[in-house]
Design a protein around this motif. Structure first.
Motif, PDB file in Angstrom:
ATOM      1  N   TYR A   1       0.823  -1.210   0.000  1.00 26.74           N
ATOM      2  CA  TYR A   1       0.000   0.000   0.000  1.00 26.74           C
ATOM      3  C   TYR A   1       0.859   1.263   0.000  1.00 26.74           C
ATOM      4  CZ  TYR A   1      -4.169  -2.823   0.879  1.00 26.74           C
ATOM      5  OH  TYR A   1      -5.198  -3.729   0.778  1.00 26.74           O
ATOM      6  N   LEU A   2       1.935   1.263   0.776  1.00 20.61           N
ATOM      7  CA  LEU A   2       2.801   2.435   0.820  1.00 20.61           C
ATOM      8  C   LEU A   2       3.468   2.667  -0.532  1.00 20.61           C
ATOM      9  CD1 LEU A   2       4.044   4.718   2.467  1.00 20.61           C
ATOM     10  CD2 LEU A   2       5.863   3.130   3.164  1.00 20.61           C
ATOM     11  N   LEU A   3       3.933   1.595  -1.159  1.00 16.93           N
ATOM     12  CA  LEU A   3       4.577   1.735  -2.461  1.00 16.93           C
ATOM     13  C   LEU A   3       3.603   2.247  -3.519  1.00 16.93           C
ATOM     14  CD1 LEU A   3       6.858  -1.448  -2.594  1.00 16.93           C
ATOM     15  CD2 LEU A   3       7.579   0.936  -2.371  1.00 16.93           C
ATOM     16  N   ARG A   4       2.352   1.843  -3.446  1.00 16.71           N
ATOM     17  CA  ARG A   4       1.368   2.366  -4.399  1.00 16.71           C
ATOM     18  C   ARG A   4       1.285   3.891  -4.323  1.00 16.71           C
ATOM     19  NH1 ARG A   4      -4.165  -1.199  -3.984  1.00 16.71           N
ATOM     20  NH2 ARG A   4      -3.380  -3.205  -4.731  1.00 16.71           N
ATOM     21  N   SER A   5       1.219   4.424  -3.107  1.00 15.93           N
ATOM     22  CA  SER A   5       1.130   5.871  -2.951  1.00 15.93           C
ATOM     23  C   SER A   5       2.370   6.560  -3.510  1.00 15.93           C
ATOM     24  CB  SER A   5       0.951   6.235  -1.472  1.00 15.93           C
ATOM     25  OG  SER A   5      -0.320   5.831  -1.016  1.00 15.93           O
ATOM     26  N   ILE A   6       3.532   5.988  -3.254  1.00 12.86           N
ATOM     27  CA  ILE A   6       4.773   6.582  -3.751  1.00 12.86           C
ATOM     28  C   ILE A   6       4.791   6.578  -5.279  1.00 12.86           C
ATOM     29  CG2 ILE A   6       7.278   6.256  -3.871  1.00 12.86           C
ATOM     30  CD1 ILE A   6       7.125   5.152  -0.991  1.00 12.86           C
ATOM     31  N   VAL A   7       4.373   5.475  -5.872  1.00 13.09           N
ATOM     32  CA  VAL A   7       4.375   5.363  -7.336  1.00 13.09           C
ATOM     33  C   VAL A   7       3.421   6.377  -7.961  1.00 13.09           C
ATOM     34  CG1 VAL A   7       3.750   3.843  -9.256  1.00 13.09           C
ATOM     35  CG2 VAL A   7       5.112   2.958  -7.357  1.00 13.09           C
ATOM     36  N   ILE A   8       2.236   6.557  -7.372  1.00 11.49           N
ATOM     37  CA  ILE A   8       1.278   7.528  -7.913  1.00 11.49           C
ATOM     38  C   ILE A   8       1.838   8.951  -7.820  1.00 11.49           C
ATOM     39  CG2 ILE A   8      -1.001   8.573  -7.602  1.00 11.49           C
ATOM     40  CD1 ILE A   8      -1.995   5.826  -6.659  1.00 11.49           C
ATOM     41  N   VAL A   9       2.462   9.288  -6.688  1.00  8.02           N
ATOM     42  CA  VAL A   9       3.038  10.624  -6.523  1.00  8.02           C
ATOM     43  C   VAL A   9       4.097  10.887  -7.591  1.00  8.02           C
ATOM     44  CG1 VAL A   9       4.466  12.072  -5.030  1.00  8.02           C
ATOM     45  CG2 VAL A   9       2.531  10.829  -4.070  1.00  8.02           C
ATOM     46  N   ILE A  10       4.953   9.920  -7.834  1.00  7.24           N
ATOM     47  CA  ILE A  10       5.979  10.094  -8.862  1.00  7.24           C
ATOM     48  C   ILE A  10       5.337  10.266 -10.240  1.00  7.24           C
ATOM     49  CG2 ILE A  10       7.899   8.948 -10.050  1.00  7.24           C
ATOM     50  CD1 ILE A  10       8.590   7.616  -7.364  1.00  7.24           C
ATOM     51  N   PHE A  11       4.334   9.435 -10.546  1.00  9.03           N
ATOM     52  CA  PHE A  11       3.650   9.502 -11.842  1.00  9.03           C
ATOM     53  C   PHE A  11       3.043  10.880 -12.087  1.00  9.03           C
ATOM     54  CE2 PHE A  11      -0.414   8.636 -14.228  1.00  9.03           C
ATOM     55  CZ  PHE A  11       0.179   8.416 -15.461  1.00  9.03           C
ATOM     56  N   LEU A  12       2.447  11.468 -11.045  1.00 10.51           N
ATOM     57  CA  LEU A  12       1.793  12.758 -11.193  1.00 10.51           C
ATOM     58  C   LEU A  12       2.786  13.915 -11.307  1.00 10.51           C
ATOM     59  CD1 LEU A  12      -1.142  12.399  -8.634  1.00 10.51           C
ATOM     60  CD2 LEU A  12      -1.231  12.116 -11.119  1.00 10.51           C
ATOM     61  N   ASN A  13       4.035  13.677 -10.951  1.00  9.36           N
ATOM     62  CA  ASN A  13       5.003  14.761 -10.916  1.00  9.36           C
ATOM     63  C   ASN A  13       6.097  14.659 -11.970  1.00  9.36           C
ATOM     64  OD1 ASN A  13       4.591  16.667  -8.398  1.00  9.36           O
ATOM     65  ND2 ASN A  13       4.025  14.609  -7.739  1.00  9.36           N
ATOM     66  N   VAL A  14       6.022  13.693 -12.866  1.00 10.79           N
ATOM     67  CA  VAL A  14       6.961  13.615 -13.983  1.00 10.79           C
ATOM     68  C   VAL A  14       6.214  13.982 -15.263  1.00 10.79           C
ATOM     69  CG1 VAL A  14       8.338  11.828 -12.844  1.00 10.79           C
ATOM     70  CG2 VAL A  14       6.525  11.162 -14.436  1.00 10.79           C
ATOM     71  N   PRO A  15       6.926  14.463 -16.286  1.00 10.22           N
ATOM     72  CA  PRO A  15       6.254  14.771 -17.552  1.00 10.22           C
ATOM     73  C   PRO A  15       5.545  13.538 -18.117  1.00 10.22           C
ATOM     74  CG  PRO A  15       8.471  15.682 -17.512  1.00 10.22           C
ATOM     75  CD  PRO A  15       8.357  14.794 -16.309  1.00 10.22           C
ATOM     76  N   LEU A  16       4.301  13.725 -18.542  1.00  8.49           N
ATOM     77  CA  LEU A  16       3.508  12.604 -19.052  1.00  8.49           C
ATOM     78  C   LEU A  16       3.932  12.275 -20.480  1.00  8.49           C
ATOM     79  CD1 LEU A  16       1.158  10.753 -18.182  1.00  8.49           C
ATOM     80  CD2 LEU A  16      -0.392  12.330 -19.346  1.00  8.49           C
ATOM     81  N   SER A  17       4.292  11.040 -20.693  1.00  4.65           N
ATOM     82  CA  SER A  17       4.709  10.553 -22.006  1.00  4.65           C
ATOM     83  C   SER A  17       4.376   9.075 -22.079  1.00  4.65           C
ATOM     84  CB  SER A  17       6.216  10.751 -22.200  1.00  4.65           C
ATOM     85  OG  SER A  17       6.941   9.902 -21.308  1.00  4.65           O
ATOM     86  N   PRO A  18       4.390   8.491 -23.287  1.00  5.06           N
ATOM     87  CA  PRO A  18       4.153   7.044 -23.355  1.00  5.06           C
ATOM     88  C   PRO A  18       5.097   6.248 -22.448  1.00  5.06           C
ATOM     89  CG  PRO A  18       3.987   7.984 -25.542  1.00  5.06           C
ATOM     90  CD  PRO A  18       4.452   9.093 -24.640  1.00  5.06           C
ATOM     91  N   MET A  19       6.369   6.635 -22.396  1.00  2.00           N
ATOM     92  CA  MET A  19       7.311   5.878 -21.572  1.00  2.00           C
ATOM     93  C   MET A  19       6.982   6.012 -20.091  1.00  2.00           C
ATOM     94  SD  MET A  19       9.672   3.779 -21.366  1.00  2.00           S
ATOM     95  CE  MET A  19      10.039   3.709 -23.129  1.00  2.00           C
ATOM     96  N   SER A  20       6.624   7.216 -19.617  1.00  6.10           N
ATOM     97  CA  SER A  20       6.290   7.371 -18.196  1.00  6.10           C
ATOM     98  C   SER A  20       5.036   6.564 -17.848  1.00  6.10           C
ATOM     99  CB  SER A  20       6.086   8.844 -17.848  1.00  6.10           C
ATOM    100  OG  SER A  20       4.886   9.367 -18.397  1.00  6.10           O
ATOM    101  N   VAL A  21       4.097   6.496 -18.810  1.00  2.00           N
ATOM    102  CA  VAL A  21       2.885   5.697 -18.599  1.00  2.00           C
ATOM    103  C   VAL A  21       3.239   4.222 -18.489  1.00  2.00           C
ATOM    104  CG1 VAL A  21       0.709   4.956 -19.627  1.00  2.00           C
ATOM    105  CG2 VAL A  21       1.367   7.366 -19.712  1.00  2.00           C
ATOM    106  N   TYR A  22       4.124   3.745 -19.362  1.00  3.29           N
ATOM    107  CA  TYR A  22       4.483   2.328 -19.349  1.00  3.29           C
ATOM    108  C   TYR A  22       5.233   1.957 -18.065  1.00  3.29           C
ATOM    109  CZ  TYR A  22       3.319   2.644 -24.325  1.00  3.29           C
ATOM    110  OH  TYR A  22       2.680   2.864 -25.524  1.00  3.29           O
ATOM    111  N   VAL A  23       6.116   2.835 -17.612  1.00  2.96           N
ATOM    112  CA  VAL A  23       6.842   2.563 -16.359  1.00  2.96           C
ATOM    113  C   VAL A  23       5.863   2.548 -15.185  1.00  2.96           C
ATOM    114  CG1 VAL A  23       8.568   3.448 -14.746  1.00  2.96           C
ATOM    115  CG2 VAL A  23       9.023   3.495 -17.216  1.00  2.96           C
ATOM    116  N   PHE A  24       4.938   3.509 -15.165  1.00  2.59           N
ATOM    117  CA  PHE A  24       3.922   3.542 -14.113  1.00  2.59           C
ATOM    118  C   PHE A  24       3.075   2.272 -14.135  1.00  2.59           C
ATOM    119  CE2 PHE A  24      -0.586   4.497 -13.143  1.00  2.59           C
ATOM    120  CZ  PHE A  24      -0.472   4.788 -11.798  1.00  2.59           C
ATOM    121  N   ALA A  25       2.632   1.868 -15.329  1.00  2.00           N
ATOM    122  CA  ALA A  25       1.775   0.689 -15.448  1.00  2.00           C
ATOM    123  C   ALA A  25       2.499  -0.573 -14.995  1.00  2.00           C
ATOM    124  CB  ALA A  25       1.297   0.533 -16.888  1.00  2.00           C
TER     125      ALA A  25
END
Length: 406
Positions: free
Chosen positions: A289-313
């Motif tokens: 659960y803690l890692l999920r929150s960290i991953v979402i925070v990083i996703f929302l704060n990096v430039p959105l691109s196909p690669m950032s989406v794939y790493v997040f997914a």
């Protein structure tokens, strides 16, 4: 005292895992791609996103409400009959979802009927069979195997569903999936257990099992954590395709992202089940659960691109349903397997209340603000909350009077 109402293991472990895994592959795989229908259905019918989101929110709620009852029936009469009935409901729900022309009819089909169908074809019911036929020392691992199979279904079915929509249109794609849902029927024969013995005066009653569980603080804490799990994964699964399209990314990026979640979910669920044999499961759950929150925070704060989406997914995929094996294994470890499907169903009901709020608030707040940002940050805060409430969970078997079953 061992419950005479619980049959001894009667099915080979390999058969149980294969059939349970394939059933969950179909039932979870089909529903994982429902987000792909959001835009084509709302655009053709002239509905708001909230209309679609509300129907899926009702689906998750109906699924949660019905799961304890499906579990009761499976614990009392066997999973086989429940699987047959709910496979037919699954097919019916997909067909009527395609034919619905009003928001009310869509909610009844995609919401109520499919929710009831999923209650009897997913984890709670098949985990009861696994719990009764797999030794305790291998149970967490076996549940991880079944969850990994469901995860593979998510990876497999999303591109298949996208292909069906592109090739045949969204309506005919749902008709084809309805036929596919009937494949659960032959697989259910592999989970047909020996007839259950009638309960005796020494057996724990259904009411007694429910009262015992809800009076035990660790059970309530598990339910609280699972609520957060439902909120996060259903919000992301349903609304992420539209979130990405709103930000200028193509439908193929969204499809690839959902497929990556399913693929890496295979790794995460199997790993969580295996680690649950070695480490305290409460620590595994808190970490997820803690890692999920960290991953979402990083996703929302990096430039959105196909690669950032794939790493997040991919990263979120590892954490996606990895809560399922340790949560259900803890329930079995505390209360035993006699009422496992039912008690697992109550924990899952909490998950589905979270799912209802996640999918509905996603649509509601988007329509109100034109953005998903508020819901993303709610998901972050809830992840921290779930990490904290799982830490005090006690995993040891509950102490019972000798007259009650272990």
């Amino acid at each position: 005292m061992k419950s005479s109402a619980s049959p001894p293991p009667s099915l080979p472990i390999g058969q149980v895992l294969a059939c349970a895994g394939l059933i969950v592959t179909l039932s979870m795989g089909i529903r994982h791609g429902f987000g792909l229908w959001l835009q084509p259905i709302t655009m053709e019918r002239g509905w708001s996103r909230e209309t679609f989101a509300f129907a899926l929110a009702i689906q998750n709620l109906a699924w949660g409400v019905a799961t304890p009852f499906a579990g009761m029936l499976a614990d009392r009469f066997g999973a086989f009959k429940v699987l047959l009935t709910c496979s037919a409901l699954y097919a019916l729900g997909l067909v009527t979802m395609a034919l619905a022309t009003t928001g009310l009819a869509f909610t009844a089909s995609a919401g109520v009927v499919l929710g009831l169908a999923q209650a009897g074809t997913t984890y709670a019911v098949v985990y009861g069979v696994i719990g009764r036929n797999v030794p305790a020392e291998r149970r967490s691992w076996a549940m991880g195997v079944a969850a990994a199979a469901g995860s593979f279904g998510q990876f497999l079915m999303v591109p298949v569903e996208n292909l069906l929509i592109g090739s045949f249109g969204w309506q005919h794609a749902l008709f084809i999936l309805g036929v596919g849902a009937l494949a659960i029927v032959p697989l259910a024969f592999g989970l047909k257990e020996a007839p259950f013995a009638k309960p005796t005066a020494h057996d724990q009653s259904i009411g007694g099992a429910i009262r015992e569980a809800f009076a035990y603080p660790s059970f309530v804490l598990l339910m609280a954590g699972y609520f957060v799990c439902g909120f996060q994964v259903v919000f992301i699964g349903v609304h992420m395709p539209s979130y990405l399209k709103d930000h200028g990314l193509t439908a193929n990026v969204a499809t690839t992202a959902l497929a990556l979640i399913g693929l890496f979910n295979v790794i995460g669920t199997y790993a969580a089940g295996s680690l649950g044999q070695v480490f305290p499961k409460r620590y595994i759950l808190s970490t997820i659960y803690l890692l999920r929150s960290i991953v979402i925070v990083i996703f929302l704060n990096v430039p959105l691109s196909p690669m950032s989406v794939y790493v997040f997914a991919a990263t979120m995929g590892v954490l996606w349903l990895s809560t399922v094996p340790p949560t259900n294994a803890v329930v079995a470890q505390i209360f035993g397997v006699r009422h496992l499907s039912m008690l697992g169903g109550f924990v899952f009901f909490s998950h589905q209340i979270g799912s209802f709020l996640g999918v509905w608030l996603g649509g509601r707040l988007y329509d109100a603000t034109g953005s998903y940002d508020v819901v993303w940050w709610i998901a972050v805060g809830l992840g921290v909350f779930a990490a904290l409430v799982n830490l005090p969970v006690r995993e040891t078997a509950i102490a019972r009077p000798s007259a009650q079953p272990a």
